[in-house]
Design a protein around this motif. Structure first.
Motif, PDB file in Angstrom:
ATOM      1  N   ARG A 298     -12.600  10.126  -9.489  1.00  0.00           N
ATOM      2  CA  ARG A 298     -12.069   9.031 -10.310  1.00  0.00           C
ATOM      3  C   ARG A 298     -12.258   9.373 -11.778  1.00  0.00           C
ATOM      4  O   ARG A 298     -13.354   9.754 -12.197  1.00  0.00           O
ATOM      5  CB  ARG A 298     -12.810   7.723 -10.009  1.00  0.00           C
ATOM      6  CG  ARG A 298     -12.499   7.140  -8.646  1.00  0.00           C
ATOM      7  CD  ARG A 298     -13.483   6.045  -8.291  1.00  0.00           C
ATOM      8  NE  ARG A 298     -13.301   4.882  -9.148  1.00  0.00           N
ATOM      9  CZ  ARG A 298     -12.498   3.879  -8.857  1.00  0.00           C
ATOM     10  NH1 ARG A 298     -11.815   3.895  -7.738  1.00  0.00           N
ATOM     11  NH2 ARG A 298     -12.378   2.864  -9.666  1.00  0.00           N
TER      12      ARG A 298
ATOM     13  N   PRO B 276      -7.379   9.058  -6.259  1.00  0.00           N
ATOM     14  CA  PRO B 276      -8.332   8.181  -5.555  1.00  0.00           C
ATOM     15  C   PRO B 276      -7.673   6.895  -5.043  1.00  0.00           C
ATOM     16  O   PRO B 276      -8.013   6.406  -3.968  1.00  0.00           O
ATOM     17  CB  PRO B 276      -9.386   7.855  -6.630  1.00  0.00           C
ATOM     18  CG  PRO B 276      -9.246   8.907  -7.667  1.00  0.00           C
ATOM     19  CD  PRO B 276      -7.827   9.391  -7.622  1.00  0.00           C
ATOM     20  N   ASN B 277      -6.713   6.381  -5.821  1.00  0.00           N
ATOM     21  CA  ASN B 277      -6.028   5.151  -5.414  1.00  0.00           C
ATOM     22  C   ASN B 277      -5.159   5.403  -4.175  1.00  0.00           C
ATOM     23  O   ASN B 277      -5.036   4.543  -3.294  1.00  0.00           O
ATOM     24  CB  ASN B 277      -5.176   4.650  -6.589  1.00  0.00           C
ATOM     25  CG  ASN B 277      -4.847   3.174  -6.492  1.00  0.00           C
ATOM     26  OD1 ASN B 277      -5.461   2.454  -5.706  1.00  0.00           O
ATOM     27  ND2 ASN B 277      -3.886   2.736  -7.276  1.00  0.00           N
TER      28      ASN B 277
ATOM     29  N   ARG C   2       0.834  -1.215   0.000  1.00  0.00           N
ATOM     30  CA  ARG C   2       0.000   0.000   0.000  1.00  0.00           C
ATOM     31  C   ARG C   2       0.857   1.249   0.000  1.00  0.00           C
ATOM     32  O   ARG C   2       0.570   2.223  -0.707  1.00  0.00           O
ATOM     33  CB  ARG C   2      -0.953  -0.026   1.191  1.00  0.00           C
ATOM     34  CG  ARG C   2      -2.097  -1.034   1.005  1.00  0.00           C
ATOM     35  CD  ARG C   2      -2.828  -1.311   2.316  1.00  0.00           C
ATOM     36  NE  ARG C   2      -3.146  -0.087   3.001  1.00  0.00           N
ATOM     37  CZ  ARG C   2      -3.111   0.074   4.315  1.00  0.00           C
ATOM     38  NH1 ARG C   2      -2.780  -0.935   5.096  1.00  0.00           N
ATOM     39  NH2 ARG C   2      -3.407   1.230   4.848  1.00  0.00           N
TER      40      ARG C   2
ATOM     41  N   GLU D  51      -5.799   7.681  -1.875  1.00  0.00           N
ATOM     42  CA  GLU D  51      -6.720   7.833  -0.738  1.00  0.00           C
ATOM     43  C   GLU D  51      -7.209   6.466  -0.256  1.00  0.00           C
ATOM     44  O   GLU D  51      -7.278   6.202   0.943  1.00  0.00           O
ATOM     45  CB  GLU D  51      -7.910   8.719  -1.135  1.00  0.00           C
ATOM     46  CG  GLU D  51      -8.811   9.027   0.054  1.00  0.00           C
ATOM     47  CD  GLU D  51      -9.947   9.967  -0.306  1.00  0.00           C
ATOM     48  OE1 GLU D  51     -10.482   9.874  -1.431  1.00  0.00           O
ATOM     49  OE2 GLU D  51     -10.288  10.803   0.545  1.00  0.00           O
ATOM     50  N   LYS D  52      -7.503   5.593  -1.225  1.00  0.00           N
ATOM     51  CA  LYS D  52      -8.011   4.250  -0.898  1.00  0.00           C
ATOM     52  C   LYS D  52      -6.986   3.429  -0.117  1.00  0.00           C
ATOM     53  O   LYS D  52      -7.334   2.690   0.798  1.00  0.00           O
ATOM     54  CB  LYS D  52      -8.375   3.526  -2.208  1.00  0.00           C
ATOM     55  CG  LYS D  52      -9.053   2.175  -2.009  1.00  0.00           C
ATOM     56  CD  LYS D  52      -9.273   1.457  -3.322  1.00  0.00           C
ATOM     57  CE  LYS D  52      -8.120   0.524  -3.635  1.00  0.00           C
ATOM     58  NZ  LYS D  52      -8.296  -0.241  -4.876  1.00  0.00           N
ATOM     59  N   ASN D  53      -5.720   3.585  -0.476  1.00  0.00           N
ATOM     60  CA  ASN D  53      -4.686   2.728   0.109  1.00  0.00           C
ATOM     61  C   ASN D  53      -4.067   3.256   1.396  1.00  0.00           C
ATOM     62  O   ASN D  53      -3.273   2.569   2.027  1.00  0.00           O
ATOM     63  CB  ASN D  53      -3.575   2.483  -0.923  1.00  0.00           C
ATOM     64  CG  ASN D  53      -3.929   1.352  -1.870  1.00  0.00           C
ATOM     65  OD1 ASN D  53      -4.046   0.211  -1.468  1.00  0.00           O
ATOM     66  ND2 ASN D  53      -4.145   1.690  -3.136  1.00  0.00           N
TER      67      ASN D  53
ATOM     68  N   GLU E 193      -6.756  -2.682   5.894  1.00  0.00           N
ATOM     69  CA  GLU E 193      -6.939  -3.884   5.059  1.00  0.00           C
ATOM     70  C   GLU E 193      -6.424  -5.121   5.781  1.00  0.00           C
ATOM     71  O   GLU E 193      -5.422  -5.055   6.457  1.00  0.00           O
ATOM     72  CB  GLU E 193      -6.185  -3.737   3.749  1.00  0.00           C
ATOM     73  CG  GLU E 193      -7.039  -3.057   2.689  1.00  0.00           C
ATOM     74  CD  GLU E 193      -6.367  -3.012   1.321  1.00  0.00           C
ATOM     75  OE1 GLU E 193      -6.925  -2.328   0.466  1.00  0.00           O
ATOM     76  OE2 GLU E 193      -5.311  -3.626   1.125  1.00  0.00           O
TER      77      GLU E 193
END
Lengths: 117, 144
Positions: free
Chosen positions: B91, B112-113, B41, B115-117, B144
């Motif tokens: 996105r 966005p990726n 990540r 922020e997601k990770n 996660e």
């Protein structure tokens, strides 16, 4: 599926990774967009792409991709192959298109990155 | 784990070296025996951020700080900055040139990726003042 079976299915030309022929690869992703690979569950997958830049190998290192297949007979520049070798990522080139390469792997049990069939 | 800090420099349009800072970070975290899922990540966020600086940001730097509870990744640049960070976070929104798209980037997935990770994500940007993104990854309770 083992790397050597993938090479056989795709009539592939192995560019580096001779010592990893028994490596297991069970999921696959096909994209020329590196963020798609980074956003997916691409760890230990086989990545099919038409993009032969050094960024393809760097993306694979970062995402933990198991092997890269270059479609339509593409061969990356030497420095790209060297970088993959240094990071122990097998590279192969197949004469088939992206579509046919995916179909061949899918028909023998390789699933999508999320396990979808 | 003793606190560790490292700084990497990033240059605009340097596609030859782009990604080396993040691979460096990945190797440092590996040597510290950090959980592989957290390493992945952090490396993905670093790489997406590094590519953004190479493509848009002018000169920038990537700082990483590791202590016993978390990893802080701080990526900043002195580039043109963004007028609307909310739009940039959507996105698919991208201002990448065709040249960058041909290299497989500019899909509008980078921010966005990131922020997601990450467990915490903060972006500060203003036109003419550059962009700074700070991400925190917990080593004790990961998302996660």
């Amino acid at each position: 599926m083992k790397l050597k079976e993938i090479i056989e299915l795709l009539d592939g030309n192995l560019l580096t990774g001779k010592d990893q022929l028994d490596k297991s690869l069970n999921t696959g992703g096909a994209s020329d967009l590196m963020s798609d690979i980074l956003a997916g569950l691409s760890e230990k997958c086989v990545l099919l792409t038409g993009l032969t830049t050094v960024q393809t190998v760097r993306t694979a290192i970062i995402a933990g991709v198991g092997a890269i297949v270059f479609v339509r007979g593409k061969i990356p520049p030497t420095e790209v192959i060297d970088q993959a070798r240094a990071n122990e990522i097998p590279l192969l080139s197949t004469p088939y298109s992206m579509f046919v390469s995916c179909g061949r792997l899918y028909s023998k049990g390789i699933t999508g990155l999320d396990g979808a069939q | 784990m003793a606190a560790l800090k490292k700084e990497y420099h990033i240059n605009k349009n340097d596609f030859i070296r782009a990604g080396e800072a993040s691979i460096g970070v990945k190797n440092v975290l590996k040597s510290l025996d950090v959980d592989p899922s957290i390493i992945r990540r952090v490396a993905i966020c670093g790489y997406e951020g590094e590519m953004n600086v190479v493509m848009h940001g002018g000169t920038g730097k990537l700082n990483i700080e590791i202590n016993s509870t978390n990893i802080v990744l701080d990526i900043s640049d002195n580039g043109p900055g963004m007028a609307n960070t909310e739009l940039a976070m959507e996105r698919g929104y991208s201002t990448a040139t065709d040249e960058y798209r041909e290299m497989g980037f500019g899909a509008g997935m980078g921010l966005p990726n990131m922020e997601k990770n990450s467990d915490e994500f903060k972006i500060d940007s203003a036109v003419g003042k550059g962009t700074r993104i700070r991400m925190v990854f917990s080593l004790t309770h990961s998302k996660e």
